[in-house]
Write a protein that holds these residues in place. Structure first.
Motif, PDB file in Angstrom:
ATOM      1  N   UNK A 193      -7.712   4.278  -6.533  1.00 47.26           N
ATOM      2  CA  UNK A 193      -7.409   2.862  -6.738  1.00 47.26           C
ATOM      3  C   UNK A 193      -7.111   2.175  -5.402  1.00 47.26           C
ATOM      4  N   UNK A 194      -6.332   2.846  -4.558  1.00 46.41           N
ATOM      5  CA  UNK A 194      -6.007   2.286  -3.245  1.00 46.41           C
ATOM      6  C   UNK A 194      -7.254   2.171  -2.382  1.00 46.41           C
ATOM      7  N   UNK A 195      -8.093   3.199  -2.385  1.00 46.29           N
ATOM      8  CA  UNK A 195      -9.324   3.151  -1.583  1.00 46.29           C
ATOM      9  C   UNK A 195     -10.259   2.050  -2.062  1.00 46.29           C
ATOM     10  N   UNK A 240      -0.817 -15.722  -1.588  1.00 45.53           N
ATOM     11  CA  UNK A 240       0.113 -15.566  -2.703  1.00 45.53           C
ATOM     12  C   UNK A 240       0.555 -14.105  -2.850  1.00 45.53           C
ATOM     13  N   UNK A 241       0.360 -13.333  -1.814  1.00 40.88           N
ATOM     14  CA  UNK A 241       0.838 -11.956  -1.744  1.00 40.88           C
ATOM     15  C   UNK A 241       1.626 -11.800  -0.448  1.00 40.88           C
ATOM     16  N   UNK A 242       2.291 -10.673  -0.308  1.00 44.89           N
ATOM     17  CA  UNK A 242       3.133 -10.437   0.859  1.00 44.89           C
ATOM     18  C   UNK A 242       2.669  -9.204   1.635  1.00 44.89           C
ATOM     19  N   UNK A 243       1.519  -9.286   2.319  1.00 48.67           N
ATOM     20  CA  UNK A 243       1.118  -8.143   3.160  1.00 48.67           C
ATOM     21  C   UNK A 243       2.097  -7.972   4.320  1.00 48.67           C
ATOM     22  N   UNK A 244       2.452  -6.757   4.603  1.00 52.87           N
ATOM     23  CA  UNK A 244       3.390  -6.502   5.693  1.00 52.87           C
ATOM     24  C   UNK A 244       2.800  -6.883   7.047  1.00 52.87           C
ATOM     25  N   UNK A 245       1.479  -6.984   7.126  1.00 53.77           N
ATOM     26  CA  UNK A 245       0.824  -7.293   8.401  1.00 53.77           C
ATOM     27  C   UNK A 245       1.257  -8.649   8.933  1.00 53.77           C
ATOM     28  N   UNK A 277       0.814  -1.219   0.000  1.00 57.44           N
ATOM     29  CA  UNK A 277       0.000   0.000   0.000  1.00 57.44           C
ATOM     30  C   UNK A 277       0.846   1.266   0.000  1.00 57.44           C
ATOM     31  N   UNK A 278       2.123   1.141   0.343  1.00 56.62           N
ATOM     32  CA  UNK A 278       3.008   2.314   0.358  1.00 56.62           C
ATOM     33  C   UNK A 278       3.604   2.593  -1.009  1.00 56.62           C
ATOM     34  N   UNK A 279       3.373   1.713  -1.973  1.00 57.71           N
ATOM     35  CA  UNK A 279       3.919   1.889  -3.301  1.00 57.71           C
ATOM     36  C   UNK A 279       2.875   2.492  -4.232  1.00 57.71           C
ATOM     37  N   UNK A 280       3.318   2.861  -5.444  1.00 59.09           N
ATOM     38  CA  UNK A 280       2.415   3.511  -6.383  1.00 59.09           C
ATOM     39  C   UNK A 280       1.334   2.554  -6.884  1.00 59.09           C
ATOM     40  N   UNK A 335      -3.697   2.809   6.907  1.00 59.29           N
ATOM     41  CA  UNK A 335      -3.589   3.199   5.498  1.00 59.29           C
ATOM     42  C   UNK A 335      -4.693   4.189   5.136  1.00 59.29           C
ATOM     43  N   UNK A 336      -5.913   3.923   5.615  1.00 64.13           N
ATOM     44  CA  UNK A 336      -7.025   4.826   5.317  1.00 64.13           C
ATOM     45  C   UNK A 336      -6.790   6.197   5.942  1.00 64.13           C
ATOM     46  N   UNK A 337      -6.237   6.209   7.150  1.00 65.74           N
ATOM     47  CA  UNK A 337      -5.926   7.487   7.793  1.00 65.74           C
ATOM     48  C   UNK A 337      -4.881   8.257   6.986  1.00 65.74           C
ATOM     49  N   UNK A 338      -3.888   7.543   6.475  1.00 63.08           N
ATOM     50  CA  UNK A 338      -2.872   8.182   5.645  1.00 63.08           C
ATOM     51  C   UNK A 338      -3.479   8.719   4.353  1.00 63.08           C
ATOM     52  N   UNK A 339      -4.386   7.956   3.760  1.00 58.51           N
ATOM     53  CA  UNK A 339      -5.064   8.414   2.546  1.00 58.51           C
ATOM     54  C   UNK A 339      -5.861   9.685   2.839  1.00 58.51           C
ATOM     55  N   UNK A 340      -6.521   9.717   4.006  1.00 59.13           N
ATOM     56  CA  UNK A 340      -7.263  10.919   4.377  1.00 59.13           C
ATOM     57  C   UNK A 340      -6.362  12.145   4.467  1.00 59.13           C
TER      58      UNK A 340
END
Length: 321
Positions: A188-190, A105-110, A81-84, A146-151
């Motif tokens: 797109x992220x939202x 099959x993904x690498x979430x940082x969580x 989520x920190x990438x473009x 992430x949502x707070x950062x988007x805000x």
């Protein structure tokens, strides 16, 4: 790759997937598993690990189901989520036989952060179910960050749109083009986060159903469900604000373009009458008495200046410029 963890004094401790580690393991995390990894876990736990294609099916019956005493829950989780270009992929949570299995099959940082935090600080988990709830809470907490950062990013974009720092129109146009790209990325992220929250809401509802008799988990599931719902509502408001900023940006670009076109139109109107005067006296016909006047040239210049000044004065008086 398979990574197994056991609970020891409330801490997550990595264990081997062979020998004594099999009995002690409570969480088996399968990251981009191979066919051999799937066969190993299926033989170990006696469950049918869903394939990647099965995980990506959109039917509710394919995402939330049970096989005997084993529960299968699939949710969409965001990553990078920190990438473009953020990613969203399906993660399957398998709960049964006192163990939690995650297939992704993904690498979430969580997941990495959860394992690292669990190795340092007791998670307060006693079994696989409480471990699953703690992991889901961590996923929802990350989504909230992430949502707070988007805000915050949306607030910055709003400032740049309505209070542009550039004084030149060409620079403002370039800034607006960059803002449009950023608005598209935030939307797109939202959208990815909203899809993820929607599936997590389903997982929370399914967990509430299968753990109905376990009173210790009810409160955490209700709290998890409320958090997901509030985040979904907040992300929807942010999405509406993004659409507003998109319209505002396009409107600002249109205003800038209209201002340029207006200036060009005014200049054309101002210089058209002098051009007409100059054209008339540039025809050089034989019978033009003005050609022989002593003051013909300055009078022609004066006529051209007056022909330009009068339209300009009229346009300024009407407030068109």
């Amino acid at each position: 790759m398979i990574q197994a963890y056991a609970l020891q004094a409330g801490l997550l401790v990595p264990v081997a997937v062979t020998g004594e580690g099999r009995d002690a393991a409570v969480w088996i995390d399968m990251a981009s598993p191979t066919d051999a990894d799937e066969a190993l876990v299926e033989q170990w736990l006696g469950i049918d690990v869903p394939t990647r294609d099965e995980m990506n099916e959109i039917e509710l019956s394919s995402r939330l189901y049970s096989e005997g005493d084993v529960q299968f829950m699939t949710a969409a989780i965001t990553a990078n989520t920190h990438q473009e270009r953020p990613q969203i992929g399906s993660v399957t949570f398998i709960l049964g036989a006192g163990k939690l299995v995650t297939v992704r099959y993904i690498e979430p940082s969580t997941f990495t952060r959860f394992a690292e935090r669990g190795a340092r600080t007791p998670l307060g988990c006693q079994n696989a179910t409480s471990l699953l709830l703690a992991l889901l809470e961590a996923i929802v907490g990350r989504a909230a960050d992430v949502i707070e950062q988007v805000g915050g990013d949306i607030a910055d974009l709003s400032e740049r749109i309505f209070y542009p720092a550039a004084s030149k129109a060409s620079r403002r146009d370039r800034d607006f083009q960059l803002i449009l790209r950023k608005i598209g990325r935030k939307e797109e992220l939202l959208a990815s986060l909203q899809d993820s929250l929607h599936t997590l809401q389903r997982v929370a509802g399914y967990l509430a159903y299968i753990t109905d008799r376990e009173k210790d988990h009810r409160h955490r599931i209700r709290s998890l469900s409320r958090d997901v719902t509030s985040l979904a509502d907040y992300s929807e408001r942010l999405s509406q604000k993004i659409f507003f900023l998109l319209d505002a940006t396009l409107g600002m670009i249109s205003i800038e373009q209209n201002a340029i076109i207006k200036i060009v139109s005014v200049l054309a109107t101002v210089f058209l009458p002098p051009t007409l005067v100059a054209s008339i006296y540039g025809m050089n016909f034989e019978h033009m008495p003005e050609l022989h006047w002593t003051y013909g040239y300055p009078l022609a210049l004066l006529a051209m200046v007056a022909a330009a000044a009068l339209p300009f004065w009229y346009i300024k008086k009407k407030g068109w410029l």
